[in-house]
Design an enzyme around this catalytic site. Structure first.
Site, PDB file in Angstrom:
ATOM      1  N   THR A   1     -45.652  -2.970  17.915  1.00 15.21           N
ATOM      2  CA  THR A   1     -45.798  -1.561  18.288  1.00 15.21           C
ATOM      3  C   THR A   1     -45.514  -1.349  19.773  1.00 15.21           C
ATOM      4  O   THR A   1     -44.885  -0.368  20.169  1.00 15.21           O
ATOM      5  CB  THR A   1     -47.218  -1.078  17.949  1.00 15.21           C
ATOM      6  OG1 THR A   1     -47.407  -1.176  16.534  1.00 15.21           O
ATOM      7  CG2 THR A   1     -47.424   0.364  18.379  1.00 15.21           C
TER       8      THR A   1
ATOM      9  N   ARG B   1     -48.765 -18.863  20.248  1.00 18.46           N
ATOM     10  CA  ARG B   1     -48.704 -18.916  18.781  1.00 18.46           C
ATOM     11  C   ARG B   1     -47.337 -18.475  18.265  1.00 18.46           C
ATOM     12  O   ARG B   1     -46.820 -19.010  17.288  1.00 18.46           O
ATOM     13  CB  ARG B   1     -49.785 -18.011  18.172  1.00 18.46           C
ATOM     14  CG  ARG B   1     -51.195 -18.537  18.290  1.00 18.46           C
ATOM     15  CD  ARG B   1     -52.214 -17.470  17.896  1.00 18.46           C
ATOM     16  NE  ARG B   1     -51.929 -16.894  16.611  1.00 18.46           N
ATOM     17  CZ  ARG B   1     -51.973 -15.589  16.337  1.00 18.46           C
ATOM     18  NH1 ARG B   1     -52.284 -14.725  17.281  1.00 18.46           N
ATOM     19  NH2 ARG B   1     -51.706 -15.148  15.133  1.00 18.46           N
TER      20      ARG B   1
ATOM     21  N   SER C   1     -57.505 -13.053  17.311  1.00 15.83           N
ATOM     22  CA  SER C   1     -56.525 -12.323  18.127  1.00 15.83           C
ATOM     23  C   SER C   1     -56.661 -10.828  17.911  1.00 15.83           C
ATOM     24  O   SER C   1     -56.730 -10.046  18.869  1.00 15.83           O
ATOM     25  CB  SER C   1     -55.112 -12.780  17.784  1.00 15.83           C
ATOM     26  OG  SER C   1     -54.152 -12.034  18.500  1.00 15.83           O
TER      27      SER C   1
ATOM     28  N   ASP D   1     -59.972   2.992  15.339  1.00 19.92           N
ATOM     29  CA  ASP D   1     -58.622   2.440  15.478  1.00 19.92           C
ATOM     30  C   ASP D   1     -58.225   1.734  14.190  1.00 19.92           C
ATOM     31  O   ASP D   1     -59.038   1.553  13.269  1.00 19.92           O
ATOM     32  CB  ASP D   1     -58.564   1.465  16.649  1.00 19.92           C
ATOM     33  CG  ASP D   1     -57.139   1.148  17.109  1.00 19.92           C
ATOM     34  OD1 ASP D   1     -56.193   1.780  16.595  1.00 19.92           O
ATOM     35  OD2 ASP D   1     -56.986   0.275  17.975  1.00 19.92           O
ATOM     36  N   LYS D   2     -56.961   1.356  14.141  1.00 18.82           N
ATOM     37  CA  LYS D   2     -56.392   0.610  13.014  1.00 18.82           C
ATOM     38  C   LYS D   2     -55.571  -0.538  13.555  1.00 18.82           C
ATOM     39  O   LYS D   2     -55.024  -0.468  14.661  1.00 18.82           O
ATOM     40  CB  LYS D   2     -55.526   1.543  12.172  1.00 18.82           C
ATOM     41  CG  LYS D   2     -54.448   0.864  11.317  1.00 18.82           C
ATOM     42  CD  LYS D   2     -53.109   0.869  12.032  1.00 18.82           C
ATOM     43  CE  LYS D   2     -52.012   0.224  11.196  1.00 18.82           C
ATOM     44  NZ  LYS D   2     -50.762   0.064  11.995  1.00 18.82           N
ATOM     45  N   HIS D   3     -55.483  -1.604  12.780  1.00 20.05           N
ATOM     46  CA  HIS D   3     -54.582  -2.698  13.138  1.00 20.05           C
ATOM     47  C   HIS D   3     -53.867  -3.187  11.891  1.00 20.05           C
ATOM     48  O   HIS D   3     -54.468  -3.358  10.838  1.00 20.05           O
ATOM     49  CB  HIS D   3     -55.329  -3.868  13.774  1.00 20.05           C
ATOM     50  CG  HIS D   3     -54.403  -4.954  14.226  1.00 20.05           C
ATOM     51  ND1 HIS D   3     -53.799  -4.941  15.461  1.00 20.05           N
ATOM     52  CD2 HIS D   3     -53.954  -6.058  13.585  1.00 20.05           C
ATOM     53  CE1 HIS D   3     -53.014  -6.001  15.570  1.00 20.05           C
ATOM     54  NE2 HIS D   3     -53.093  -6.698  14.450  1.00 20.05           N
ATOM     55  N   SER D   4     -52.563  -3.427  12.031  1.00 19.01           N
ATOM     56  CA  SER D   4     -51.769  -4.006  10.953  1.00 19.01           C
ATOM     57  C   SER D   4     -51.513  -5.473  11.255  1.00 19.01           C
ATOM     58  O   SER D   4     -51.276  -5.848  12.405  1.00 19.01           O
ATOM     59  CB  SER D   4     -50.436  -3.264  10.822  1.00 19.01           C
ATOM     60  OG  SER D   4     -49.539  -3.986   9.981  1.00 19.01           O
TER      61      SER D   4
ATOM     62  N   LYS E   1     -59.121  -8.013  20.792  1.00 24.30           N
ATOM     63  CA  LYS E   1     -58.554  -6.825  21.449  1.00 24.30           C
ATOM     64  C   LYS E   1     -59.297  -5.567  21.025  1.00 24.30           C
ATOM     65  O   LYS E   1     -59.564  -4.676  21.841  1.00 24.30           O
ATOM     66  CB  LYS E   1     -57.065  -6.690  21.102  1.00 24.30           C
ATOM     67  CG  LYS E   1     -56.189  -7.784  21.679  1.00 24.30           C
ATOM     68  CD  LYS E   1     -54.722  -7.446  21.533  1.00 24.30           C
ATOM     69  CE  LYS E   1     -54.214  -7.536  20.118  1.00 24.30           C
ATOM     70  NZ  LYS E   1     -54.000  -8.910  19.665  1.00 24.30           N
ATOM     71  N   LYS E   2     -59.594  -5.465  19.743  1.00 26.27           N
ATOM     72  CA  LYS E   2     -60.252  -4.262  19.244  1.00 26.27           C
ATOM     73  C   LYS E   2     -61.689  -4.155  19.756  1.00 26.27           C
ATOM     74  O   LYS E   2     -62.158  -3.062  20.097  1.00 26.27           O
ATOM     75  CB  LYS E   2     -60.217  -4.250  17.712  1.00 26.27           C
ATOM     76  CG  LYS E   2     -58.801  -4.228  17.129  1.00 26.27           C
ATOM     77  CD  LYS E   2     -57.976  -3.077  17.678  1.00 26.27           C
ATOM     78  CE  LYS E   2     -56.585  -3.028  17.092  1.00 26.27           C
ATOM     79  NZ  LYS E   2     -55.759  -1.957  17.697  1.00 26.27           N
TER      80      LYS E   2
END
Length: 439
Positions: free
Chosen positions: A120, A168, A183, A80-83, A187-188
Site C-alpha cells: 500500500t 524477511r 510484523s 484499522d484493517k490489515h491485509s 505496527k497496529k
C-alpha cells in the site's frame, strides 16, 4: 544473553522466554544484532515456529521498540484493517476513506511490497507530493482533519519491525506465521488502535495458498492480538485471481480512484471492500450489526463522501488538491504498453496469480533487494477475471513497461499464467470465513 545463543535456542526448537525475545529485539533496534543474525533468527522461527505466548512477547517487544501513539483526544473510535497481501489488492485505498466518512478514525500504517505482493505504501508513493512517511505531527493532523491517513512506518513506530520486514522479504522467511503475526500486529498496536479487522488472503496469489494455512494464520493473528489486549476479528478472503483488474502501483491508485468515484467498480473488489468496511464499523461500535454496517458503507460510497474524504487526505498529506478529479494529470505514465493476447477461444478457467505479481516485480514494480527503487509507472491492467470469455487474439491484459523487451517478457509470463478452457467455471466465493477470538 548473546544473540547467537538466542538463535541457537530457537534453532534447537526451544521455547524462548519473553526476556530473551525482548533482548533480541532490542538488539535488532539498536543495531547490536547484525543482518545475518536477524536472518538466522527469522529462519529458526520459520522452521520451529512459536507458541502463542512467544508470539505475544515478540509482538509486544516489536511494538515497544518505538513510540506508541495515543488517540484518546479524538471524538470517535479508532480502528484499522490489515491485509496479509495479494495481487491487485488496493482495498486499503478505498476502505480507509469509506470508514472514516462513516465517523471512525483510521490511522492506517501500511507496509511496502513483500515478495510477489504489492505494498500500500508503494502505491501511495505514486501520487506526486504525497508524504507517505510524515512526522507524527502531520500524521495526527491528517487523521484529525480527514478521519484517515494512509502512511508508512515513521522512524519512531515499531522500528524493529521495519528492519525485520526488509530482511524477511529477501531471505525466504515471509510465510512464517509467527513472524507475519508479529510484523502486522506490532505496527497496529503501535498505532494506538481500539479495534482491528484482518483480511487474511487464501489462494494461489496469497502467502497462504491452502485453506488450513490461512485459517491457522487468521487464528494466530486473532489470538495474539487478543492476548495483547486489542479487539480484533478476521475475514478470510479469496486470492485465486487478482482482486482488482490492475496490478502495480500507479495503476492500482487509478483503479482505486475509479472505484471511489464510481467510474469502475468490479464486483469482487467491491464485495471485499464493503465486507471489511462493515466489519470495521461493527467492531468500532458505530453500527449494531454487520448488515447495518454494510448498508451504511454502501451509502457512504455511492454518495461520494468516501471519494471526498480520500481527496482531502491526499491534499493534507501534500498531494494535489484536485488529484481525484484529474488522476491522469499526476500519475506517472509508462514508456510503453503491450497488449497480451489470448491464443485460443474459450473461458478463463484459472489464473496463476502469484506469477502475475512476479511479472510486476520483474517490470520494476517491486523489489528483489531491500534497497531497490520502484518504478511506479509499470504494472498490468485490464486483467480479465476467471469466467471471462475470450477469442483468439483478444486481450487478456495490458502491460505497462519501461521498455519493449520488459513488456514482452512480462507478456509471456501473463499468457502462461492464464488457463483457457471450454466451459465457464463457477464463481469463487470472495468472502469465505469470519474468525473471532476463542471464548
Amino acid at each position: 544473553m548473546l544473540p547467537q545463543e538466542i538463535i541457537r535456542h530457537k534453532r534447537d526448537g526451544q521455547r524462548l522466554p519473553a526476556r530473551e525475545i525482548a533482548a533480541f529485539i532490542d538488539g535488532v533496534t539498536s543495531g547490536a544484532v547484525t543482518d545475518g543474525q536477524a536472518a538466522a533468527f527469522a529462519m529458526a522461527v520459520f522452521f520451529n515456529g512459536m507458541n502463542r505466548d512467544e508470539a505475544v512477547a515478540l509482538t509486544l517487544a516489536m511494538r515497544d521498540s518505538g513510540d506508541v501513539l495515543d488517540w484518546s483526544d479524538l471524538p470517535g473510535p479508532v480502528t484499522d484493517k490489515h491485509s496479509t497481501g495479494g495481487v491487485g489488492d488496493n482495498v486499503s485505498l478505498m476502505l480507509a476513506p469509506i470508514v472514516a466518512a462513516c465517523g471512525a478514525y483510521v490511522p492506517m500504517i501500511s507496509g511496502r511490497g513483500l515478495g510477489h505482493t504489492g505494498g500500500t505504501l508503494d502505491k501511495m508513493d505514486a501520487i506526486p507530493g504525497y508524504v507517505s512517511q510524515p512526522d507524527i505531527a502531520l500524521f495526527r493532523q491528517a487523521v484529525l482533519e480527514t478521519g484517515c491517513a494512509i502512511i508508512g512506518q515513521t522512524g519512531d513506530l515499531a522500528p524493529a519491525d521495519r528492519r525485520l520486514y526488509a530482511i524477511r522479504d529477501v531471505t525466504g522467511t515471509v510465510e512464517s506465521v509467527p513472524l507475519i503475526t508479529a510484523s502486522i500486529l506490532s505496527k497496529k498496536l503501535a498505532a494506538g488502535l481500539g479495534s482491528l479487522v484482518l483480511d487474511v488472503k487464501v489462494g494461489n496469489g496469497a502467502f497462504m495458498e491452502k485453506s488450513r494455512d490461512a485459517t491457522a494464520l487468521a487464528n494466530s493473528l486473532v489470538e495474539v492480538a487478543s492476548g495483547a489486549g486489542l479487539k480484533v476479528s478476521a475475514l478470510i478472503t479469496g486470492m485465486n485471481e487478482p482482486l482488482a483488474s490492475a496490478a502495480g502501483n500507479a495503476v492500482e491508485v487509478r483503479n482505486a480512484v475509479d472505484f471511489l468515484t464510481g467510474r469502475l467498480r468490479e464486483r469482487r473488489l467491491e464485495d471485499v471492500t464493503l465486507a471489511l468496511a462493515a466489519e470495521m464499523l461493527q467492531s468500532a461500535g458505530l453500527v449494531s450489526s454487520n448488515q447495518d454496517g454494510l448498508r451504511r458503507a454502501t451509502e457512504t460510497l455511492t454518495s461520494g463522501r468516501a471519494a471526498a474524504t480520500f481527496a482531502r487526505m491526499v491534499a493534507v498529506l501534500g498531494g494535489p488538491a484536485d488529484f481525484i478529479e484529474k488522476p491522469e494529470k499526476y500519475l506517472p505514465e509508462p514508456a510503453t504498453e503491450f497488449a497480451v493476447k489470448a491464443t485460443a477461444h474459450g473461458f478463463v478457467t484459472g489464473i496463476a496469480t502469484r506469477d502475475i505479481g512476479l511479472a510486476v516485480v520483474g517490470l520494476g514494480g517491486g523489489r528483489t533487494r531491500p534497497d531497490d527503487r520502484i518504478d511506479p509507472s509499470v504494472g498490468i491492467t485490464r486483467l480479465l477475471p476467471i469466467g471471462a470469455e475470450v477469442h483468439a487474439g483478444d486481450a487478456l491484459a495490458l502491460v505497462h513497461a519501461r521498455s519493449p523487451s520488459d513488456a514482452e517478457a512480462a507478456a509471456a509470463t501473463v499468457v502462461s499464467a492464464y488457463a483457457i478452457g471450454t466451459s465457464k467455471p463457477p464463481a469463487d466465493k470472495t468472502v469465505i470465513r469470519r474468525i473471532l477470538p476463542r471464548g
